[in-house]
Design a protein around this motif. Sequence first.
Motif, mmCIF file in Angstrom:
data_model
loop_
_atom_site.group_PDB
_atom_site.id
_atom_site.type_symbol
_atom_site.label_atom_id
_atom_site.label_comp_id
_atom_site.label_asym_id
_atom_site.label_seq_id
_atom_site.Cartn_x
_atom_site.Cartn_y
_atom_site.Cartn_z
ATOM 1 N N ARG A 39 6.195 2.984 -4.352
ATOM 2 C CA ARG A 39 6.646 3.397 -5.270
ATOM 3 C C ARG A 39 8.307 2.867 -4.361
ATOM 4 O O ARG A 39 8.603 1.346 -3.917
ATOM 5 C CB ARG A 39 7.552 3.750 -5.663
ATOM 6 C CG ARG A 39 8.719 4.511 -6.686
ATOM 7 C CD ARG A 39 9.193 5.157 -6.934
ATOM 8 N NE ARG A 39 8.796 5.308 -7.845
ATOM 9 C CZ ARG A 39 7.590 6.582 -7.683
ATOM 10 N NH1 ARG A 39 7.737 7.891 -6.842
ATOM 11 N NH2 ARG A 39 6.834 8.195 -8.241
ATOM 12 N N ALA A 42 7.004 -1.135 -3.373
ATOM 13 C CA ALA A 42 7.033 -2.321 -4.238
ATOM 14 C C ALA A 42 8.893 -2.178 -3.865
ATOM 15 O O ALA A 42 8.872 -3.564 -4.332
ATOM 16 C CB ALA A 42 7.284 -1.948 -5.605
ATOM 17 N N GLU A 45 10.098 -3.330 0.648
ATOM 18 C CA GLU A 45 8.772 -3.172 1.682
ATOM 19 C C GLU A 45 9.524 -2.833 3.239
ATOM 20 O O GLU A 45 9.880 -3.774 3.672
ATOM 21 C CB GLU A 45 7.972 -4.637 1.463
ATOM 22 C CG GLU A 45 6.750 -4.109 2.678
ATOM 23 C CD GLU A 45 5.825 -5.774 1.848
ATOM 24 O OE1 GLU A 45 6.213 -6.720 2.631
ATOM 25 O OE2 GLU A 45 5.311 -6.442 0.958
ATOM 26 N N HIS A 70 -0.736 -5.565 -4.197
ATOM 27 C CA HIS A 70 0.650 -6.039 -4.524
ATOM 28 C C HIS A 70 1.309 -5.871 -3.239
ATOM 29 O O HIS A 70 2.478 -6.556 -2.910
ATOM 30 C CB HIS A 70 2.182 -5.147 -5.176
ATOM 31 C CG HIS A 70 2.177 -4.276 -4.508
ATOM 32 N ND1 HIS A 70 1.535 -2.928 -4.729
ATOM 33 C CD2 HIS A 70 3.201 -3.436 -4.205
ATOM 34 C CE1 HIS A 70 2.131 -1.406 -4.449
ATOM 35 N NE2 HIS A 70 3.466 -2.542 -3.972
ATOM 36 N N SER A 71 0.616 -6.044 -2.014
ATOM 37 C CA SER A 71 1.929 -6.325 -0.809
ATOM 38 C C SER A 71 0.638 -6.545 0.600
ATOM 39 O O SER A 71 -0.510 -6.047 0.523
ATOM 40 C CB SER A 71 2.061 -5.190 -0.470
ATOM 41 O OG SER A 71 3.251 -4.664 0.990
#
Length: 231
Positions: A39, A42, A45, A70-71
């Motif tokens: 969390r 997202a 960062e 996602h990163s």
Amino acid sequence: MATVLLVEDDQMVRDALVRALRGQGHVVHPVGTALDALRQTAEHEPDLVILDLGLPDLDGAAALRMLRGHSDVPVIVATARGDEPSIVRLLNDGADDYVVKPFSSAQLAARMNALLRRSSRSSVGSSDPGELNVGELTISLTTRQAALAGRPLELSRREFDLLAYLAEHVGRVVSRRELVEAVWHEHPFVGHDQTIDVHMSWLRRKLGESASRPRYLRTVRGVGLKLVEPD
């Protein structure tokens, strides 16, 4: 100074690391679960993640794979297992570096600083203009993007740096020692051959080739690696 997300469920260990990292001037956001870590990354960062594998809600390796979905934030994994197969799996799952428990705050700080230096240099390099073309492979140093036959390649930061360096020296055999110094910005270390081979394996898969059937990436046994125009 960096913003660090510390993912550790042991309160005593977490408090000790928070004190040590804040004492070095870092901004530290401690969390105790994998879901909180996902969390946080997202929404805001961080510059770096320190990820313990023994989390109460989700296996740390699974959390790492989800994070990589996602990163591309640099991740140092804290693991109790230092055997080669375990380390290879962590690197394959997307870890940038690791520390084996028990570790000192000084060792962790040294690895953090090395990883942050590499990330900083990669960011500086991203402003350099230029485009490299090798066969159907296009590498933009300006946007840090690569494409094969017009199809964008989803490369991690390290994969892009490795591919770009080989493309800048297309046709020339580059030693693993040179790659460690130029791409990782480190002196050669024990296990660096393994680290490079893992990243080369990822690159080959994304280029649609294999070590037994190479097109762009060639291994010269006992010497190094090179990027070539495909036959």
